[in-house]
Every structure is written in C-alpha cells, then in structure tokens.
Design an enzyme around this catalytic site. Structure first.
Site, PDB file in Angstrom:
ATOM      1  CB  SER A 138      -0.958   0.063   1.301  1.00  0.00           C
ATOM      2  OG  SER A 138       0.196   0.333   2.476  1.00  0.00           O
ATOM      3  CG  ASP A 139       1.506   5.803  -0.866  1.00  0.00           C
ATOM      4  OD1 ASP A 139       2.291   6.170  -0.185  1.00  0.00           O
ATOM      5  OD2 ASP A 139       1.352   6.717  -1.910  1.00  0.00           O
ATOM      6  CD1 TRP A 140       4.783   5.060   5.062  1.00  0.00           C
ATOM      7  CD2 TRP A 140       4.665   3.904   3.283  1.00  0.00           C
ATOM      8  NE1 TRP A 140       5.758   4.191   5.046  1.00  0.00           N
ATOM      9  CE2 TRP A 140       5.632   3.307   4.050  1.00  0.00           C
ATOM     10  CE3 TRP A 140       4.309   3.238   2.174  1.00  0.00           C
ATOM     11  CZ2 TRP A 140       6.530   2.427   3.561  1.00  0.00           C
ATOM     12  CZ3 TRP A 140       5.116   2.082   1.546  1.00  0.00           C
ATOM     13  CH2 TRP A 140       6.372   1.859   2.410  1.00  0.00           C
ATOM     14  CB  ALA A 147      -2.985   3.929   0.821  1.00  0.00           C
TER      15      ALA A 147
END
Ligand code: BGC
Length: 758
Positions: A221-223, A225
């Site tokens: 995941s993006d941080w 997200a």
C-alpha cells in the site's frame, strides 16, 4: 522457497501482511524469518534516522522529470544502480520508486517525481530504473498504481475515466514496466478509481495486474492508503504500510475464522511477502549496511570512511553526468550560448543555493551541493558580478524557511489552523505555510523585493551577458499539494523583465520540476536553459552547458503550454465533491494540443543542441513487425546527441485517436559530419487502441485492436518538428473478431465506455 508458508500459524501469516512500523516488515523469530527495510527514493535514498526531517545523507540525483528529459534508458539504469548500491551500503532493501504516473496537468505538485506525459517514454524509463536498481539486489516499488494524477484530495478523490483512457494512458506505463522489468513490488495509490480506493480495487490489483499482466510480485500500500484491511487483502493488496500495531492483523484473522475471507488469500499474500524477503534480505552481516554499522547519529554528516563506502565521489560525478544529459536548451537566439568570455552578471539566489529537488517523501539529504555561482566565479574571476535578485531562504537542501520568507515580504505567517487534515499535524501546518508562501509569491511586490531587483539591475548594468537563475521555490513543488499557477513567482518575473530592458545578452536558467509559463518575458530572453530539479551536482552540468563544455541533449518530456487555460485538464482540475472526471479522455499532453491544433510554448520532445541534425532516407519494411529506419546526420561542427522520435497516427480509425503517438525513440551520439542509421521495430500493439466493445469470448469486453487501414509514420526531432513522414496500409488484426457495428454496440446495453469495467 526457503521460507514455507505452511509452517506458519494463521496469526503469523497475518502478521506478515502489515509492517512492523513505518519502514520494516515483520519478523517471525520462531522460524528465523528476518525483516527487510524499505526506504524512499526515487531520486536518491531517503533513509530516516528516527528524528523528524533528518535523514541519512545520500547522493541526490536529478528528479524523474529531469531524467525524463534525458530520454536515456542507459543513464536512468546507471543512476538507479548507484541508488541501489547506496541502499545496500545504508541497509535498505527496497527503494520506493520509480513513479510512472502520467502528467495529466502541469499543476500536479508531484510531477517532478514523474517522467513524462507519455506512457511509452515513462514506461521505458521506469523499466530501465527498475532493472538498474534490481541488478544490485535491491527491490523497486513501482508507484503509484494507478491514476494518481493530482495531490489535492489525493487520499479520497475518485477518478472517473473511461476504460480506454485508463488502458491507453494511465495504465500503459505500469504495464510496460511490469511486463518488461518485473519490479519486486508495486505500490497502490491513495486515490479512488470509480469510487473504489486503489487499495481495495480488485479490478486494478488482481484482474489487470495479476491476471492480465501476469504480475507475481508483491503489492504494497502507499503509506496509510488502506481503509478496510480485509477488503483490501481480498482485492489483492498484500502488504499494508506502515504497520498498525497488530490491529489490522487481528481483523484478518477474525475474517478468516468467521469464514468471510478464505485462508488461501492470506496464504498467497504471505507467500509473496516471504518471497520478497528471500529476494531482498542480504544476510545478517549486510542487513544494516556497513555505513550504518559505523554509526549515523541523526544530523551528523557522514565521515570520510562512510562517504567512501557510499562511493560518494563517484556517485557525485554520475549525478553531474546525469544532470548534463537532462539539461534542455529551450531557446538560443543568435547563438547566445555557449557564453563568450567577457563581463558577466549572475543574478538569482538559486545560483548561490541551488534548487536541486522537490518537497516531500522523495527529498534527499545530499552528500554535498554544487552551486553555479562558485563554478562560474572560478572561470570569470573578477569579471563576474552577483546579486540574489529575489528572496530565497533555504534551511537545508530539502526545506525552505518559509516563515523567514514571509517575514521578508512583510507577510508574517498567521496560522488559523484551517485546511484539510493530514497524516500528521506537522504536515498539515507545513502545507498551510507553503500555501501562504505561494499566495505571497504570486503577487509579491514588497519593499524588499523592489530593493533586490534594483540591486540586481545595478550589478547587471555594464555586463555583456546576464545569466538569471530563476524557477520555482520548493513550496510550489511538493507532495500533498498542487500548484495554483504555472507562472514563476511575481518578483522573479519582475526581475527578469527589468533585466530584459538592459543592453546585455539575457540568458535565463530555470530550475523547476514541471512546465512553467514564461510571460511576459519569453521573447526578450536570448537563451533559455531548462535545468529542471537537477540533483546535487546539477549546477556543474548547467555551467558545462553554459560554457559549451557539454552540448545540451535534453528534450522536454512534457508540453510547455502558453497558458494554464490551454491545458487538457483545465476545466475539471482538481475535481469537485470528491470526484474528478477525466473528460479529455486519452487526449493529455501533446495528444491534446495536437488535437486542438493549439499553439504551445514548447512542444513535447523539443530541445536544442549546439549542433544541427538532418533526417533522411525513411524506410518502412512491413513483415512480422513493421520496421522503420532513417538516417540522421550531424550537419554542424560539434559532436552532439539527438533524440530521434517515432510517432504513429491512425487517421481513419472507428474511434477518435490522437494525431500522433510516440511509439519509439533513440538517443544517439553523432560526431560532426557523421551519419547514423536508426531502426525501430513496431508491433501490433503500437498500432492498436483499446476497443471497449471487442468481445473476449468470456462475457467480458475490451481488447487491443489494430484496426486495418492507413497509418501515418512520422520521424522527428520533436512532436512538432516532424522531419520525415510516410503512410502505410495494414490489414485488420487477424486475431480479433471484426469491429462490432455501431447498431450492435447499442444492444450491448451499458455505456460503451464503462463496458467491461469491474
Ligand atoms: C508517498 C509515497 C512514499 C511513501 C513513504 C507516501 O506518502 O505517496 O510515494 O513512498 O509515502 O514515504
């Protein structure tokens, strides 16, 4: 596999699916499964020290938009390999990059982190980056998947784009990198796509990425997200970052126990985490990295021994070579450049404190920073005069002192606390501060600004040449925010205007990570050098170009429009009420300006050289592939590099297609008088569009279609400097059923644009 997923309990498997903290994966000590560390990139390593905004020093290379202008696969590969070597030396096993998102609008605050407005160019350079990095044993993270094209509202905006647009533009660069370079990880984006967060988007993460493209690596995941852990996992999101202290692991376990989630889904994701650990873990002796083993107290510079381990000198030289490959000569009237000897006025605070990078997670604490003023002073001695010309208050190479900037313009920061919430209160405040600085910069005419302009004009009086270093302050180009204007700060515009009124030759050197407008001064500048955000050694490259030691060879990988109102996303930017409609469809960047026959400041692919090139002898051979060749000759007096661009157009398609689309490019070095034969191979896909109505036989619709008929083949020095052109006829792709007639389309029921989606 070394680590066996079947040896793990359900709880252990779930624990692998989120980070230990911000940067580490989870260990399972019982089975000797180690953690790996991930760290930011992609323009140099950003390893955190545990202290806010203090990072372990590393080499700062040109940012992706600069590297995009190099069009140089090998250069990108070598830079990424150097970043990989530094990651190993500092104990980071996965570097979070490259970013291959499209530049839908030049206003996107993160465009400096992306290569191009064209998916082929971004995809080729992204693939080169992944190969270079992974050759060193360090994993890449291809980001941000997908359709993350604005920073405002980035965590919740829903992108509404038709499937053809997604396939041809917003997914294509990812597809190229995934299929040709196998990044060990892919990072999902923050935004929603058709209402579903990318982190929970099964169509994106499983149907397209895995089932269609055959991706076997890990999706991270993006941080922050992830909004619903179980839904995300079911959709194909393997690793959640940062960790949640076990909260979401427990949700996964509960979902399996209740029968909501099959355990096989957990197994698959855990297996992919274990495979990444296997690929990336360098062993206990190397895991911390020799530089870190020597100790890196936060804020302390690296010792000579540590710099040697980093190969800091060699990488600084590479950073300079890379920047030299990116510098783009936009304008050079009457051969104003290279500079002649004589009296020179250097104006602009960026000459003394180089702008090397953008703001946010890609910021690097550079091992050192070169400045053009020092380098030019060495050459010109007392024939050089300098004036800062405008206020620029850097705190360090990755942060400006915006309070001091506002104070200098009599507009002290008053924080009313209003504005959207962010990951941390500090970030939210930083963005409010940046917004205040941007507002002031847009209209600045303070007493201080006036004084600095007067002083610069006095220094410049009597010089034979004035070199102004201008561009965008850090606050304009940073993650989590978009620009509000394409203009330079008002005081810089006034400064350039004032200097343009003097007798001297005027050279403008720009430092910015994305397109800017150049009014009203453009026509009065004799030369304009686009230096981009060129990394820590960029100043040396710029000075080499100014002095003619390096022949510039960059070409812009994004259109420079005449006005923001001309840009493709203008009327829908940045969406409303949570949704942004990509109404311009596939027509972004040059595809848009060409379709509208609109004048631009500088077209995609433009860049001058100190020599000239002639294009002759276009040849097209139609066999299994279509082979296009031509001869390029250096007709000038100095050696140079030319970026030869191949475009294809499909004027009689059943759907509206761009006039031309980039389908090949080569950067070639040619000595004066010499010729080089350049050959490109085009496959079916290079002629195809995404036909939303093509049945796939499994009840789903949509396929790449090479529709028979005429195709225009163009070879040129830019998208608007086509030198050779011919037409060919190709038959329908025999693998596909004939085009669905329009009346049948109506019977398909759902909108032809959304048909097949989800
Ligand atoms: C950014 C990513 C970055 C991550 C870790 C996110 O906010 O969007 O690009 O890699 O943070 O710093």
């Amino acid at each position: 596999m070394k680590y066996d997923v079947d040896a793990l309990t359900l709880e252990e498997k779930a624990s692998l699916l989120s980070g230990h903290d911000d940067w580490y994966t989870e260990t399972i000590d019982r089975l000797g499964i180690p953690a790996i560390e991930v760290g930011d990139g992609p323009h140099g390593l950003r390893k955190e020290t545990g202290v806010d905004m203090v990072w372990v020093p590393a080499t700062g290379f040109p940012t992706a938009s600069a590297m995009g202008a190099s069009w140089d696969r090998d250069l990108v590969r070598r830079v990424a390999a150097a970043i990989g070597a530094e990651a190993r030396a500092e104990g980071v096993q996965v570097v979070l990059g490259p970013g291959v998102n499209m530049k839908r609008s030049p206003l996107c605050g993160r465009n400096f982190e992306y290569f191009a407005e064209d998916p082929m160019l971004a995809g080729e350079l992204g693939a080169a980056y992944v190969r270079g990095l992974q050759e060193t044993g360090v994993g890449a993270s291809l980001k941000h998947f997908a359709a993350n094209n604005q920073e405002i509202e980035r965590t919740r905006i829903s992108v509404e784009a038709d499937e053809r647009t997604l396939r041809e533009i917003y997914l294509a660069a990812f597809e190229r990198v995934v299929k040709t370079a196998d990044p060990w990880t892919v990072m999902c984006s923050y935004n929603r796509l058709h209402g579903v967060h990318a982190s929970e988007n099964r169509w994106l993460l499983t149907e397209i990425l895995r089932d269609e493209w055959g991706y076997e690596g890990l999706v991270v995941s993006d941080w922050n997200a992830v909004h619903h852990r179980v839904r995300a996992l079911a959709a194909g999101l393997d690793l959640e970052m940062p960790g949640t202290g076990g909260v979401t692991d427990a949700e996964i376990v509960a979902a399996v126990r209740s029968g909501e989630l099959p355990e096989s889904v957990v197994d698959g994701a855990a297996r992919r985490v274990l495979r990444l650990v296997e690929r990336a873990y360098p062993g206990p002796d190397l895991v911390n990295g020799p530089i870190v083993d020597l100790g890196v107290p936060p804020g302390r510079r690296l010792s000579a021994e540590q710099l040697a381990l980093l190969r800091a000198d060699e990488h600084h030289a590479l950073a300079r070579e890379a920047a030299a490959g990116c510098v783009t000569l936009l304008r050079n009237e009457n051969a104003a450049l290279p500079l002649k000897k004589g009296r020179i006025a250097v104006v602009g605070a960026f000459a003394a404190h180089a702008r090397i990078q953008g703001g946010g997670s890609s910021g690097v604490d550079p091992t050192r920073v070169d400045n053009a003023l020092d380098l030019l002073s060495e050459v010109y001695g007392d024939r050089l005069g300098y004036a800062p010309g405008y206020v620029h208050k850097p705190m360090n190479a990755y942060q400006d002192d915006l309070r001091a900037y506002l104070d200098a313009h009599d507009s002290p920061f008053v924080d009313d606390g209003r504005g959207p919430a962010r990951r941390s209160a500090a970030l939210a405040e930083a963005l409010r501060l940046a917004a205040a600085a941007e507002r002031v910069a847009a209209g600045v005419d303070s007493a201080q600004a006036g004084r600095l302009i007067d002083e610069a004009a006095a220094v410049a009086a009597g010089a034979e040449v004035i070199v102004v270093f201008a561009g965008l302050p850090l606050a304009f180009e940073q993650e989590a925010d978009d620009r509000t204007t394409l203009a330079l700060p008002a005081d810089q515009v006034a400064l350039i205007e004032r200097l343009a009124g003097l007798e001297a030759t005027l050279v403008v050197v720009l430092s910015n990570g994305a397109a800017v407008t150049m009014d009203p001064w453009h026509d009065r500048a004799d030369a304009i050098v686009e230096a981009w955000l060129p990394g820590q050694a960029g100043a040396g490259a710029v000075v080499d170009v100014l002095l003619g030691r390096v022949n510039p060879s960059g070409k812009i990988a994004e259109t420079f429009p005449l006005a923001v109102e001309d840009t493709p996303a203008y009327v829908t930017w940045t969406g409303e009420r949570g949704t942004v409609l990509y109404g311009e469809g596939v027509f972004i960047g040059y595809r848009w300006y060409d379709a509208l026959r609109r004048e631009v400041r500088y077209p995609f692919g433009h860049g001058l050289s100190y020599t000239t090139f002639a294009y002759t002898d276009l040849d097209v051979l139609i066999g299994d592939a279509v082979q296009v060749s031509c001869t390029v000759t250096n007709t000038g007096t100095v050696a140079g590099q030319e970026i030869v661009q191949l475009y294809v157009g499909d004027p009689d398609a059943a759907v509206r297609r761009p006039l031309r689309e980039l389908r090949g490019f080569e950067k070639i070095k040619i000595n004066p008088g010499d010729s080089v034969r350049v050959t490109f191979a085009l496959d079916d896909r290079d002629f195809a569009y995404w036909d939303v109505a093509a049945g796939r036989g499994d009840g789903k619709f949509g396929a790449w279609r090479r529709e028979g008929g005429e195709f225009v083949i163009e070879v040129g020095a830019s998208s608007r400097d086509i030198r050779l052109r011919t037409s060919i006829d190709l038959p329908d792709d025999p693998k596909l059923a004939p085009l669905v007639p329009d009346e049948d389309l109506l019977k398909l029921g759902a909108s032809r644009f959304t048909q097949g989606y989800r």
